[in-house]
Design an enzyme around this catalytic site. Structure first.
Site, PDB file in Angstrom:
ATOM      1  N   PHE A 284       0.602  -1.306  -0.065  1.00  0.00           N
ATOM      2  CA  PHE A 284       0.024  -0.032   0.144  1.00  0.00           C
ATOM      3  C   PHE A 284       1.017   1.190   0.053  1.00  0.00           C
ATOM      4  O   PHE A 284       1.719   1.350   0.904  1.00  0.00           O
ATOM      5  CB  PHE A 284      -0.825  -0.041   1.238  1.00  0.00           C
ATOM      6  CG  PHE A 284      -1.961   0.975   1.155  1.00  0.00           C
ATOM      7  CD1 PHE A 284      -3.117   0.932   0.325  1.00  0.00           C
ATOM      8  CD2 PHE A 284      -1.601   2.279   1.707  1.00  0.00           C
ATOM      9  CE1 PHE A 284      -3.959   1.847   0.224  1.00  0.00           C
ATOM     10  CE2 PHE A 284      -2.528   3.439   1.487  1.00  0.00           C
ATOM     11  CZ  PHE A 284      -3.643   3.228   0.818  1.00  0.00           C
TER      12      PHE A 284
ATOM     13  N   ASP B 295       9.471   2.481   1.615  1.00  0.00           N
ATOM     14  CA  ASP B 295       8.321   3.040   2.145  1.00  0.00           C
ATOM     15  C   ASP B 295       8.184   2.705   3.546  1.00  0.00           C
ATOM     16  O   ASP B 295       7.671   1.821   3.837  1.00  0.00           O
ATOM     17  CB  ASP B 295       7.178   2.681   1.247  1.00  0.00           C
ATOM     18  CG  ASP B 295       5.801   3.462   1.739  1.00  0.00           C
ATOM     19  OD1 ASP B 295       5.998   3.792   2.979  1.00  0.00           O
ATOM     20  OD2 ASP B 295       4.758   3.313   1.261  1.00  0.00           O
TER      21      ASP B 295
ATOM     22  N   LYS C  12       2.805   9.590   8.257  1.00  0.00           N
ATOM     23  CA  LYS C  12       2.081   9.247   9.471  1.00  0.00           C
ATOM     24  C   LYS C  12       2.720   9.814  10.819  1.00  0.00           C
ATOM     25  O   LYS C  12       2.375  10.930  11.332  1.00  0.00           O
ATOM     26  CB  LYS C  12       2.036   7.633   9.758  1.00  0.00           C
ATOM     27  CG  LYS C  12       1.002   7.082   8.498  1.00  0.00           C
ATOM     28  CD  LYS C  12       0.804   5.560   8.720  1.00  0.00           C
ATOM     29  CE  LYS C  12      -0.154   4.894   7.835  1.00  0.00           C
ATOM     30  NZ  LYS C  12      -1.423   5.383   7.851  1.00  0.00           N
TER      31      LYS C  12
HETATM   32  C1  LIG Z   1       3.221   2.146   4.059  1.00  0.00           C
HETATM   33  C2  LIG Z   1       2.232   3.320   3.398  1.00  0.00           C
HETATM   34  N1  LIG Z   1       2.578   4.056   2.536  1.00  0.00           N
HETATM   35  C3  LIG Z   1       1.833   5.038   2.017  1.00  0.00           C
HETATM   36  C4  LIG Z   1       0.440   5.590   2.923  1.00  0.00           C
HETATM   37  C5  LIG Z   1      -0.445   6.273   2.354  1.00  0.00           C
HETATM   38  O1  LIG Z   1      -0.205   7.691   3.391  1.00  0.00           O
HETATM   39  P1  LIG Z   1      -1.311   8.784   3.437  1.00  0.00           P
HETATM   40  O2  LIG Z   1      -2.593   7.906   3.584  1.00  0.00           O
HETATM   41  O3  LIG Z   1      -0.810   9.665   4.271  1.00  0.00           O
HETATM   42  O4  LIG Z   1      -1.360   9.399   2.151  1.00  0.00           O
HETATM   43  C6  LIG Z   1       0.407   4.577   3.816  1.00  0.00           C
HETATM   44  C7  LIG Z   1      -1.160   4.664   4.602  1.00  0.00           C
HETATM   45  O5  LIG Z   1      -1.742   3.797   5.019  1.00  0.00           O
HETATM   46  C8  LIG Z   1       1.085   3.484   4.098  1.00  0.00           C
HETATM   47  O6  LIG Z   1       0.485   2.630   5.131  1.00  0.00           O
END
Ligand SMILES: Cc1ncc(COP(=O)(O)O)c(C=O)c1O
Length: 395
Positions: A135, A220, A249
């Site tokens: 994700f 990520d 986050k």
């Molecule tokens: C690993 C990861 N990358 C990216 C995101 C996307 O972040 P945002 O919701 O702040 O755009 C999330 C959100 O849950 C995530 O868990």
């Protein structure tokens, strides 16, 4: 349904299945609803409230900054931005930072940076290999990067340049690499995809492959970073270092912020090639600095490691009692509990009735991602509620 919930149905786009509670206040590890009901919060703003709700150091930093300077154009230097960038660099393996406002925006920027690198150094290579079950965010490009068809299907056709391969398999990355590949992008532990932990040698093998091919490794760490998995960054547990890392986050304990970090070599943007109006503004960066300083000075990652193990041990005891618990997995305070059938929703509601917020990760799994400042007492309380909630299931 309460007055506010009725109004929400009337005025707000229906993008999420809400839990039927209107939260009005938070303090530490607890939140309260509009009727005064109190909950122990093991969702933590979706792995965001790293220091809990309204932590004094964050409140003080935000209030102080609100009274001083909230936003400037990024054409000007500002002190909070530089201080937070310095602190991130001093405590990671990366050399340069760019701030934005969310995880999706950080990942978009990271992919743009990798494409720029590909143009300058790899004969125009632009493709990014990502993994199934990942994700990476909700923008169109990050939907293409996210290897889950339920997020992709409503929006096809998606932007080109992403190849989704099996997670935890170096062979699939090797097979997908071509002369057009500029980077591999991975979560060290897949969060939304199920708290999926790869084999110990996976990240090292990916790092080795990227080095061999001269392509970039983007980690990520939006969910795994900032102490969540028991070290400040999850990559520190694997003995490798990324070329680019994204954060968001928990970085400012609830104030919106995202960050791209890169090595000197990968940091190829020149003025005008990337930007963000609000990105790195003094308010978000002051909250980020206060949060990160507290995490580092108080070994909050160590706390997440210890308390996370205590949580897993407690869940193991529950597994001995409830045969329908089929798996417990996690790192630090990112933990999943899986069942033999689709009972997660009922358990979430049974916990809610008893004053505990937990996340339904999948129809048959829960996720715990509480504030990183919790202690064993809060875990005991959560386990006792969970025990009662699990007892409502007739197996
Ligand atoms: C690993 C990861 N990358 C990216 C995101 C996307 O972040 P945002 O919701 O702040 O755009 C999330 C959100 O849950 C995530 O868990």
């Amino acid at each position: 349904m309460s007055y506010w919930q009725e109004l929400e149905h009337k005025y707000y786009m229906s993008t999420v299945e809400r839990v039927p509670v209107t939260l009005v206040r938070g303090q530490g590890t607890r939140v309260w609803d509009e009727d005064g009901g109190e909950y122990l919060d093991f969702v933590g703003g979706w792995a965001v409230n790293s220091l809990g709700h309204c932590h004094p150091v964050v409140v003080e930093a935000v209030v102080g900054q609100v009274r001083t300077l909230i936003q400037t154009s990024n054409q000007f230097y500002t002190v909070p931005q530089v201080r937070l960038a310095e602190l991130l660099v001093q405590n990671s393996c990366l050399d340069k930072v760019f701030f934005c406002n969310s995880g999706a925006e950080a990942n978009e920027g990271a992919v743009k940076l990798a494409r720029r690198y590909g143009k300058l150094n790899l004969g125009g290579a632009f493709a990014v290999i990502t993994t199934m079950g990942s994700f990476h965010g909700r923008s169109l490009a990050m939907t293409a990067a996210t290897g889950q068809s339920k997020f992709q299907q409503p929006y096809v056709p998606l932007p080109d340049g992403f190849i989704n391969v099996e997670y935890n398999s170096i062979e699939t990355i090797k097979a997908a690499t071509t002369s057009q590949t500029c980077a591999v992008m991975l979560e060290p532990v897949q969060g939304e995809g199920g708290v999926n932990i790869p084999d110990d040698d996976y990240l090292a093998a990916v790092r080795q492959w990227c080095d061999l091919k001269g392509i970039l490794l983007i980690l990520d760490e939006i969910q795994t970073g900032l102490g969540r998995t028991g070290t400040l960054f999850a990559y520190q547990q694997s003995g490798i270092e990324p070329d680019i890392m994204t954060l968001a986050k928990g970085l400012a304990s609830g104030i919106p912020i995202g960050a791209i970090l890169a090595t000197e070599r990968a940091s190829v943007f020149t003025p005008g090639e990337h930007g963000s109006t609000f990105g790195g503004n003094p308010l978000a960066c002051a909250a980020g600095y206060a949060t990160l300083r507290f995490i580092i000075d108080n070994d909050i990652a160590g706390n997440a490691n210890r308390v996370g193990q205590y949580l897993i041990d407690g869940l193991e005891s529950l597994r001995r009692k409830f045969q329908f618990i089929t798996d417990i997995r996690g790192r630090g305070l990112l933990v999943a509990l899986e069942f033999s059938s689709d009972i997660a929703e009922s358990i979430v509601m049974a916990c809610l009735d008893r004053g505990l917020l937990v996340n339904r990760l999948k129809p048959n799994a829960l996720r715990f991602m509480p504030p990183l400042i919790i202690g064993n007492e809060e875990v005991d309380e959560a386990l006792s509620i969970l025990d009662k909630a699990l007892s409502t299931i007739i197996s």
